[in-house]
Write a protein that holds these residues in place. Structure first.
Motif, PDB file in Angstrom:
ATOM      1  N   PHE A  88     -12.604 -15.711 -22.603  1.00 47.82           N
ATOM      2  CA  PHE A  88     -12.497 -17.102 -22.796  1.00 47.82           C
ATOM      3  C   PHE A  88     -11.320 -17.534 -23.761  1.00 47.82           C
ATOM      4  O   PHE A  88     -10.630 -18.357 -23.502  1.00 47.82           O
ATOM      5  CB  PHE A  88     -13.867 -17.703 -23.205  1.00 47.82           C
ATOM      6  CG  PHE A  88     -14.147 -18.927 -23.809  1.00 47.82           C
ATOM      7  CD1 PHE A  88     -14.071 -20.011 -22.528  1.00 47.82           C
ATOM      8  CD2 PHE A  88     -13.723 -19.446 -24.888  1.00 47.82           C
ATOM      9  CE1 PHE A  88     -14.106 -21.250 -23.117  1.00 47.82           C
ATOM     10  CE2 PHE A  88     -14.004 -20.669 -25.204  1.00 47.82           C
ATOM     11  CZ  PHE A  88     -14.044 -21.757 -24.246  1.00 47.82           C
ATOM     12  N   ALA A  89     -11.330 -16.840 -24.989  1.00 46.12           N
ATOM     13  CA  ALA A  89     -10.349 -17.211 -25.865  1.00 46.12           C
ATOM     14  C   ALA A  89      -8.903 -16.836 -25.196  1.00 46.12           C
ATOM     15  O   ALA A  89      -8.038 -17.661 -25.400  1.00 46.12           O
ATOM     16  CB  ALA A  89     -10.700 -16.572 -27.332  1.00 46.12           C
ATOM     17  N   LYS A  90      -8.936 -15.715 -24.760  1.00 47.58           N
ATOM     18  CA  LYS A  90      -7.364 -15.407 -24.208  1.00 47.58           C
ATOM     19  C   LYS A  90      -6.920 -16.420 -23.089  1.00 47.58           C
ATOM     20  O   LYS A  90      -5.819 -16.709 -23.045  1.00 47.58           O
ATOM     21  CB  LYS A  90      -7.646 -14.028 -23.587  1.00 47.58           C
ATOM     22  CG  LYS A  90      -7.463 -13.056 -24.875  1.00 47.58           C
ATOM     23  CD  LYS A  90      -7.368 -11.482 -24.198  1.00 47.58           C
ATOM     24  CE  LYS A  90      -7.247 -10.484 -25.126  1.00 47.58           C
ATOM     25  NZ  LYS A  90      -7.224  -9.234 -24.673  1.00 47.58           N
ATOM     26  N   TYR A  91      -7.974 -16.619 -22.145  1.00 50.35           N
ATOM     27  CA  TYR A  91      -7.369 -17.461 -21.095  1.00 50.35           C
ATOM     28  C   TYR A  91      -7.004 -18.854 -21.479  1.00 50.35           C
ATOM     29  O   TYR A  91      -6.421 -19.424 -20.968  1.00 50.35           O
ATOM     30  CB  TYR A  91      -8.882 -17.492 -20.060  1.00 50.35           C
ATOM     31  CG  TYR A  91      -8.541 -18.540 -18.905  1.00 50.35           C
ATOM     32  CD1 TYR A  91      -7.863 -17.804 -17.814  1.00 50.35           C
ATOM     33  CD2 TYR A  91      -8.855 -19.793 -18.965  1.00 50.35           C
ATOM     34  CE1 TYR A  91      -7.374 -18.649 -16.749  1.00 50.35           C
ATOM     35  CE2 TYR A  91      -8.582 -20.618 -17.873  1.00 50.35           C
ATOM     36  CZ  TYR A  91      -8.215 -20.087 -16.682  1.00 50.35           C
ATOM     37  OH  TYR A  91      -7.639 -20.715 -15.612  1.00 50.35           O
ATOM     38  N   TYR A  92      -7.746 -19.516 -22.405  1.00 47.77           N
ATOM     39  CA  TYR A  92      -7.436 -20.755 -22.971  1.00 47.77           C
ATOM     40  C   TYR A  92      -6.579 -20.746 -24.096  1.00 47.77           C
ATOM     41  O   TYR A  92      -5.991 -21.702 -24.729  1.00 47.77           O
ATOM     42  CB  TYR A  92      -8.722 -21.456 -23.451  1.00 47.77           C
ATOM     43  CG  TYR A  92      -9.672 -21.898 -22.161  1.00 47.77           C
ATOM     44  CD1 TYR A  92      -9.175 -22.814 -21.269  1.00 47.77           C
ATOM     45  CD2 TYR A  92     -10.505 -21.207 -21.906  1.00 47.77           C
ATOM     46  CE1 TYR A  92      -9.531 -23.161 -20.036  1.00 47.77           C
ATOM     47  CE2 TYR A  92     -11.565 -21.741 -20.727  1.00 47.77           C
ATOM     48  CZ  TYR A  92     -10.898 -22.611 -19.743  1.00 47.77           C
ATOM     49  OH  TYR A  92     -11.587 -23.041 -18.669  1.00 47.77           O
ATOM     50  N   LYS A  93      -5.967 -19.427 -24.344  1.00 47.88           N
ATOM     51  CA  LYS A  93      -4.859 -19.287 -25.495  1.00 47.88           C
ATOM     52  C   LYS A  93      -5.572 -19.949 -26.726  1.00 47.88           C
ATOM     53  O   LYS A  93      -4.807 -20.545 -27.578  1.00 47.88           O
ATOM     54  CB  LYS A  93      -3.673 -19.979 -25.101  1.00 47.88           C
ATOM     55  CG  LYS A  93      -2.889 -19.212 -23.765  1.00 47.88           C
ATOM     56  CD  LYS A  93      -1.496 -19.789 -23.580  1.00 47.88           C
ATOM     57  CE  LYS A  93      -0.977 -19.128 -22.439  1.00 47.88           C
ATOM     58  NZ  LYS A  93      -1.727 -19.132 -21.263  1.00 47.88           N
TER      59      LYS A  93
END
Length: 139
Positions: A88-93
């Protein structure tokens, strides 16, 4: 003669302010107050408002298609409650260079944290004890 009393963790008052922490690598941590505000769910879905930079968590049944299970780190449902949010954090930077904690609020049925707010940098007790261990090794 002193009349000593043993202090136990259970004697410490529970924090009433709901907090959500985004840890290094993206794991999300909810304190007991945040978990209770959501209705003490077994699972949540992760939400993000790109325009407002708000992370949301909504209680869902554990078997739901987009459910992320909450795990109690303290055992016996005392918190903190952890949810895997790395992808989640990676996808939304979402910045996960350091762990940060935000005060959470409930909007309708969604627990929200506003990433436009700076958040409080938090450090783990382990990193302090590990650096103490390594400084002792060089002596």
């Amino acid at each position: 003669m002193p009349n000593f009393e043993t202090f136990t963790k259970r004697m410490a008052p529970l924090v009433k302010q709901p907090f959500v922490t985004i840890q290094k690598r993206g794991t999300l941590s909810l304190n007991a107050a945040a978990h209770a505000l959501l209705g003490k769910p077994d699972a949540v879905e992760l939400l993000y408002d790109r325009d407002e930079q708000i992370v949301g968590l909504r209680a869902v049944p554990k078997g739901s298609e987009h459910a992320y299970p909450l795990r109690s780190q303290g055992g016996k449902s005392v918190g903190p409650y952890i949810v895997s949010g790395t992808a989640f954090a990676k996808y939304y930077k979402i910045d996960t260079e350091v762990s940060r904690r935000w005060v959470a609020s409930l909007v309708d049925d969604v627990l929200c944290i506003d990433l436009k707010q700076e958040g409080t940098v938090v450090t783990s007790n382990r990193s302090a004890s590990q650096s103490a261990d390594t400084s002792n090794e060089s002596s």
